[in-house]
Design a protein around this motif. Structure first.
Motif, PDB file in Angstrom:
ATOM      1  N   LYS A 135       0.679  -1.012   0.017  1.00 32.94           N
ATOM      2  CA  LYS A 135      -0.154  -0.038   0.167  1.00 32.94           C
ATOM      3  C   LYS A 135       0.705   1.251  -0.118  1.00 32.94           C
ATOM      4  O   LYS A 135       0.699   2.267  -0.416  1.00 32.94           O
ATOM      5  N   ILE A 136       1.957   1.151   0.765  1.00 33.65           N
ATOM      6  CA  ILE A 136       3.022   2.286   0.700  1.00 33.65           C
ATOM      7  C   ILE A 136       3.510   2.446  -0.444  1.00 33.65           C
ATOM      8  O   ILE A 136       3.308   3.882  -1.062  1.00 33.65           O
ATOM      9  N   ASN A 137       3.715   1.548  -1.290  1.00 34.81           N
ATOM     10  CA  ASN A 137       4.565   1.863  -2.489  1.00 34.81           C
ATOM     11  C   ASN A 137       3.465   2.039  -3.619  1.00 34.81           C
ATOM     12  O   ASN A 137       3.938   2.594  -4.941  1.00 34.81           O
ATOM     13  N   GLU A 138       2.179   1.563  -3.559  1.00 30.43           N
ATOM     14  CA  GLU A 138       1.261   1.588  -4.543  1.00 30.43           C
ATOM     15  C   GLU A 138       0.791   2.915  -5.069  1.00 30.43           C
ATOM     16  O   GLU A 138       0.592   3.367  -5.931  1.00 30.43           O
ATOM     17  N   ARG A 139       1.070   4.116  -3.683  1.00 28.06           N
ATOM     18  CA  ARG A 139       0.912   5.378  -4.054  1.00 28.06           C
ATOM     19  C   ARG A 139       1.788   5.913  -5.246  1.00 28.06           C
ATOM     20  O   ARG A 139       1.314   7.148  -5.738  1.00 28.06           O
ATOM     21  N   PHE A 140       2.967   5.396  -5.451  1.00 22.03           N
ATOM     22  CA  PHE A 140       3.884   5.813  -6.395  1.00 22.03           C
ATOM     23  C   PHE A 140       4.051   5.020  -7.531  1.00 22.03           C
ATOM     24  O   PHE A 140       4.966   5.220  -8.606  1.00 22.03           O
ATOM     25  N   ARG A 141       3.068   4.108  -7.980  1.00 26.10           N
ATOM     26  CA  ARG A 141       3.163   3.001  -8.884  1.00 26.10           C
ATOM     27  C   ARG A 141       3.549   3.676 -10.304  1.00 26.10           C
ATOM     28  O   ARG A 141       4.604   3.488 -10.809  1.00 26.10           O
ATOM     29  N   ASN A 142       2.862   5.025 -10.616  1.00 27.38           N
ATOM     30  CA  ASN A 142       3.132   5.425 -12.039  1.00 27.38           C
ATOM     31  C   ASN A 142       4.608   6.294 -11.925  1.00 27.38           C
ATOM     32  O   ASN A 142       5.278   6.008 -13.118  1.00 27.38           O
ATOM     33  N   GLU A 143       4.719   7.011 -10.965  1.00 29.41           N
ATOM     34  CA  GLU A 143       6.216   7.243 -10.874  1.00 29.41           C
ATOM     35  C   GLU A 143       7.232   6.479 -10.939  1.00 29.41           C
ATOM     36  O   GLU A 143       8.286   6.680 -11.330  1.00 29.41           O
ATOM     37  N   ILE A 144       7.228   5.363 -10.162  1.00 24.84           N
ATOM     38  CA  ILE A 144       8.055   4.465 -10.146  1.00 24.84           C
ATOM     39  C   ILE A 144       8.173   3.505 -11.581  1.00 24.84           C
ATOM     40  O   ILE A 144       9.325   3.290 -11.831  1.00 24.84           O
ATOM     41  N   ASN A 145       6.971   3.375 -12.099  1.00 21.94           N
ATOM     42  CA  ASN A 145       7.167   2.648 -13.257  1.00 21.94           C
ATOM     43  C   ASN A 145       7.748   3.682 -14.312  1.00 21.94           C
ATOM     44  O   ASN A 145       8.682   3.058 -15.189  1.00 21.94           O
ATOM     45  N   GLY A 146       7.723   4.819 -14.361  1.00 20.03           N
ATOM     46  CA  GLY A 146       8.502   5.907 -15.089  1.00 20.03           C
ATOM     47  C   GLY A 146      10.053   5.847 -14.789  1.00 20.03           C
ATOM     48  O   GLY A 146      10.844   6.033 -15.916  1.00 20.03           O
TER      49      GLY A 146
END
Length: 362
Positions: free
Chosen positions: A9-20
């Motif tokens: 849940k913590i990392n899901e917030r940044f999914r798009n930025e992390i994928n990028g």
């Protein structure tokens, strides 16, 4: 079940930025010692108020490399809190140095600075200050002692990303600081990672070489170094999450304030805080006499807890030579501590429920 820490849940917030960020690394074709590492190290040094940062493989390596870069070895002593995670002590012994354990302050769980001076000998080379659970050690007293006896001070800030001490951030409070970016940290990677911050250019250059096979220039090796580098993907991910660290720490602080003001159970000893605004609450640790009973009660009522840490370093099999050592404050702490759920993704409803369950405990 309210999880102790919901990393997904913590990392899901940044999914798009992390994928990028990951895509950017893949597209670059450069996976070590590249622009992402350089950018993160610059940004993290600036964030800490330090001049330099070296990305390394993990937090243990960070401490290890600082000690190695100073040239400390067999016969040298380094003062360290008795109440700490074993990595702080492993870094000392792995360099051939002797860890000298000092009891903590029972209120803050950090090293008691008033007990340090009696442990200083002609062989003492450094004091390692561990900012345990997210609250800084008393650095003024520690730095004053170090100056008096011409010692180095090493911060272990693995649990204190973004914490302050009298207006300065961790990472800039001593001669050098070791960091961990283990996934569960306030600033966590998606794997292992670590860093060293310092204002000492000579130390920075040496650590940079030591962590890269002792090389300052490709195929030229000044030192007998190691391979300990922060990879490009983790650096890129950490850069994403660094931008949100202060916001996440603020949410941790809100939860801690609610716990401290609303847990009303005489069986529970709440943590003591020197300055609420400077604590980043990596862990919210309470003490309770019948720990196993308390943990089971909360689990039966849907609240997950952890113990940081069940055995102090001097009672670990790795340090059998210390088995007869008596450190009553440390032993009491390790016998009673329980870490409650705390993270930036806990909801107000969940926090309220945890408090209600604790207040109902008998």
């Amino acid at each position: 079940m309210i999880k102790f820490l919901d990393l997904h849940k913590i990392n899901e917030r940044f999914r798009n930025e992390i994928n990028g960020a990951i895509k950017r690394v893949l597209d670059s074709g450069w996976y070590l010692q590249g622009k992402e590492n350089e950018a993160f190290c610059q940004n993290f040094a600036t964030y800490c108020g330090a001049k330099y940062c070296v990305g390394v493989a993990n937090g243990l390596d960070a401490l290890n490399l600082i000690i190695r870069a100073y040239g400390f070895g067999v016969g040298d002593e380094i003062i360290v809190p008795a109440n700490t995670y074993i990595a702080s002590i492993l870094a000392i012994s792995q360099n051939g140095c002797t860890p000298v354990l000092v009891e903590p302050d029972i209120k803050t769980y950090n090293i008691n600075p008033d007990l340090i001076e009696t442990k200083i000998t002609p062989r003492t080379k450094a004091i390692m200050a561990v900012h345990l659970y997210g609250q800084t050690a008393q650095m003024d007293k520690i730095n004053a002692l170090a100056k008096k006896y011409n010692l180095k001070v090493i911060e272990d800030a693995a649990q204190a990303h973004g914490a302050y001490y009298k207006g300065k951030r961790t990472g800039s409070l001593a001669d050098a600081c070791g960091w961990s970016f283990y996934p569960g940290k306030n600033l966590g990677a998606l794997g292992d990672g670590g860093a060293i911050t310092t204002n000492d250019n000579e130390l920075y250059q040496k650590i940079k070489a030591l962590s890269n096979y002792g090389s300052h220039k490709k195929y030229e090796h000044l030192y007998k170094g190691v391979n300990s580098r922060l990879d490009e993907i983790q650096a890129a991910i950490l850069n994403v999450k660094l931008a949100n660290l202060d916001k996440d720490n603020a949410r941790r602080r809100e939860i801690a304030v609610f716990y401290r003001h609303n847990i009303k159970n005489q069986l529970i000893t709440l943590p003591s805080v020197k300055n609420e605004e400077f604590h980043v609450w990596h862990l919210f640790v309470v003490r309770v006499g019948q720990r196993d009973k308390f943990i089971k009660y909360l689990a039966d009522n849907g609240v997950q807890t952890l113990v940081h840490y069940p055995l102090p370093p001097h009672k670990q099999g790795a340090y059998k030579e210390w088995k007869k050592m008596s450190l009553p404050v440390t032993e009491l702490i390790h016998k009673e501590v329980v870490s409650l759920p705390i993270s930036p993704v806990l909801t107000d409803k969940e926090v309220q429920y945890v408090v209600e369950m604790i207040n109902a405990y008998r």
